[in-house]
Design a protein around this motif. Structure first.
Motif, short mmCIF file in Angstrom:
data_model
loop_
_atom_site.label_atom_id
_atom_site.label_comp_id
_atom_site.label_asym_id
_atom_site.label_seq_id
_atom_site.Cartn_x
_atom_site.Cartn_y
_atom_site.Cartn_z
N ILE A 65 -21.32 -5.64 -47.40
CA ILE A 65 -21.50 -4.47 -46.55
C ILE A 65 -21.16 -3.23 -47.36
N ASN A 66 -22.05 -2.26 -47.34
CA ASN A 66 -21.82 -1.00 -48.05
C ASN A 66 -22.29 0.15 -47.17
N TRP A 67 -21.32 0.75 -46.48
CA TRP A 67 -21.63 1.88 -45.60
C TRP A 67 -21.18 3.21 -46.18
N GLY A 68 -20.94 3.22 -47.48
CA GLY A 68 -20.46 4.44 -48.12
C GLY A 68 -18.95 4.54 -48.05
N TRP A 69 -18.41 4.69 -46.86
CA TRP A 69 -16.97 4.80 -46.69
C TRP A 69 -16.31 3.44 -46.48
N PHE A 70 -17.15 2.40 -46.26
CA PHE A 70 -16.63 1.05 -45.99
C PHE A 70 -17.38 0.04 -46.85
N HIS A 71 -16.63 -0.75 -47.63
CA HIS A 71 -17.21 -1.78 -48.49
C HIS A 71 -16.51 -3.11 -48.19
N ALA A 72 -17.27 -4.19 -48.16
CA ALA A 72 -16.69 -5.51 -47.92
C ALA A 72 -17.66 -6.59 -48.39
N GLY A 73 -17.09 -7.69 -48.87
CA GLY A 73 -17.87 -8.87 -49.22
C GLY A 73 -17.45 -10.00 -48.30
N ILE A 74 -18.23 -10.25 -47.25
CA ILE A 74 -17.85 -11.20 -46.21
C ILE A 74 -18.03 -12.63 -46.71
N SER A 75 -16.97 -13.41 -46.64
CA SER A 75 -17.01 -14.83 -46.99
C SER A 75 -16.69 -15.68 -45.77
N GLY A 76 -16.94 -16.97 -45.89
CA GLY A 76 -16.63 -17.87 -44.78
C GLY A 76 -15.15 -17.89 -44.47
N GLN A 77 -14.33 -17.86 -45.53
CA GLN A 77 -12.89 -17.88 -45.33
C GLN A 77 -12.41 -16.63 -44.60
N SER A 78 -12.87 -15.46 -45.05
CA SER A 78 -12.43 -14.21 -44.42
C SER A 78 -12.90 -14.13 -42.96
N LEU A 79 -14.08 -14.66 -42.69
CA LEU A 79 -14.61 -14.62 -41.32
C LEU A 79 -13.78 -15.52 -40.40
N ILE A 80 -13.42 -16.71 -40.87
CA ILE A 80 -12.62 -17.64 -40.07
C ILE A 80 -11.22 -17.07 -39.82
N LEU A 81 -10.62 -16.48 -40.85
CA LEU A 81 -9.29 -15.89 -40.69
C LEU A 81 -9.33 -14.71 -39.71
N PHE A 82 -10.40 -13.90 -39.79
CA PHE A 82 -10.52 -12.74 -38.91
C PHE A 82 -10.66 -13.18 -37.45
N ILE A 83 -11.53 -14.16 -37.20
CA ILE A 83 -11.71 -14.65 -35.83
C ILE A 83 -10.43 -15.30 -35.32
N GLY A 84 -9.76 -16.07 -36.20
CA GLY A 84 -8.50 -16.69 -35.80
C GLY A 84 -7.42 -15.67 -35.48
N GLY A 85 -7.37 -14.58 -36.24
CA GLY A 85 -6.41 -13.52 -35.97
C GLY A 85 -6.68 -12.85 -34.64
#
Length: 256
Positions: free
Chosen positions: A80-100
């Protein structure tokens, strides 16, 4: 690795270290299981706790046999590259985010229910004991997926010998099953400990979201999200619990 190598000093030290690490990482799991099982009748609470811990063991062992899949979860599948926001979404990060998010929802909803109803759960007439047990087990299973992935990724950093990792998982779960009963009963007897446990879940939920952002290399306005040292979190939990136990002892003496 042959049997003699498994009994070597290095292997035994790795087993003891990894077992201790699994127990420490399982503290948040025990807290969640105890609070989730607290909504059940007393006769069903041990069953829910044991099923929850056995599910944790099964999930971890299955994941250990799929180490390549677990490692692949760390690789970003989209950016994701929105100029002010950058991220590389992985399966691990997605699972941790949903779990949180799930932990935040679960803890805040439990706190709201206790504040509104004084801790008394009003059961719906059509909700049977088996349905409630099934619902609690499903919640435990979902959060076990998050905790299991986090636990296995930590174990991989210590050793990659499969028999040692499986043995450490089994031993740690059996030890936690032995302590989950007394912990659950202690939590049930003291409402202040229940509230403290839900506060712990909120902390753990925020930690999982921050860890997900760190794993995804999230950058907001050029500032990267740093890692949250888990040692600080567990120290805060242990210190808060110690203070509350001392408060309980003081209140008990004053009431005697």
């Amino acid at each position: 690795m042959n049997f003699q190598e498994l009994l070597s000093a290095d292997s035994i030290v790795s087993l003891i270290t990894l077992t201790f690490l699994e127990i420490v990482l399982g503290i948040d799991n025990i807290i969640f299981i105890s609070i989730a099982a607290n909504k059940l009748a007393k006769r069903d609470q041990p069953k829910a706790r044991n099923i929850g811990m056995l599910l944790a063991m099964v999930f971890r062992i299955i994941l250990l046999f799929g180490l390549s899949f677990i490692i692949s979860l760390q690789e970003p599948f989209t950016h994701i590259n929105w100029g002010w926001f950058h991220a590389g979404i992985s399966g691990q990060s997605l699972i941790l985010f949903i779990g949180g998010l799930f932990l935040l929802y679960k803890a805040t909803s439990e706190i709201h229910e206790k504040l509104e109803k004084g801790g008394h759960h009003e059961d719906k007439p059509k909700t049977s004991a088996s349905d409630k047990l099934t619902a609690v087990v499903i919640q435990i299973a979902l959060i076990n997926i998050v905790f299991s992935i986090d636990s296995i990724l930590t174990a991989i950093g210590l050793t990659q010998v499969l028999p040692i990792m499986i043995a450490a998982v089994v031993i740690s779960i059996l030890i936690m099953m032995g302590f989950s009963g007394p912990v659950g009963e202690f939590v049930n007897r003291h409402p202040s400990i229940q509230m403290l446990g839900m506060a712990f879940l909120i902390m753990i939920g925020f930690m999982l979201i921050a860890e997900a952002a760190h794993d995804a290399n999230v950058s907001i306005l050029g500032s990267h999200v740093g890692a949250v040292p888990k040692g600080y979190l567990y120290f805060a939990i242990a210190f808060s619990l110690l203070v509350e136990v001392l408060n309980i002892k003081v209140r008990t003496k004053e009431e005697a």
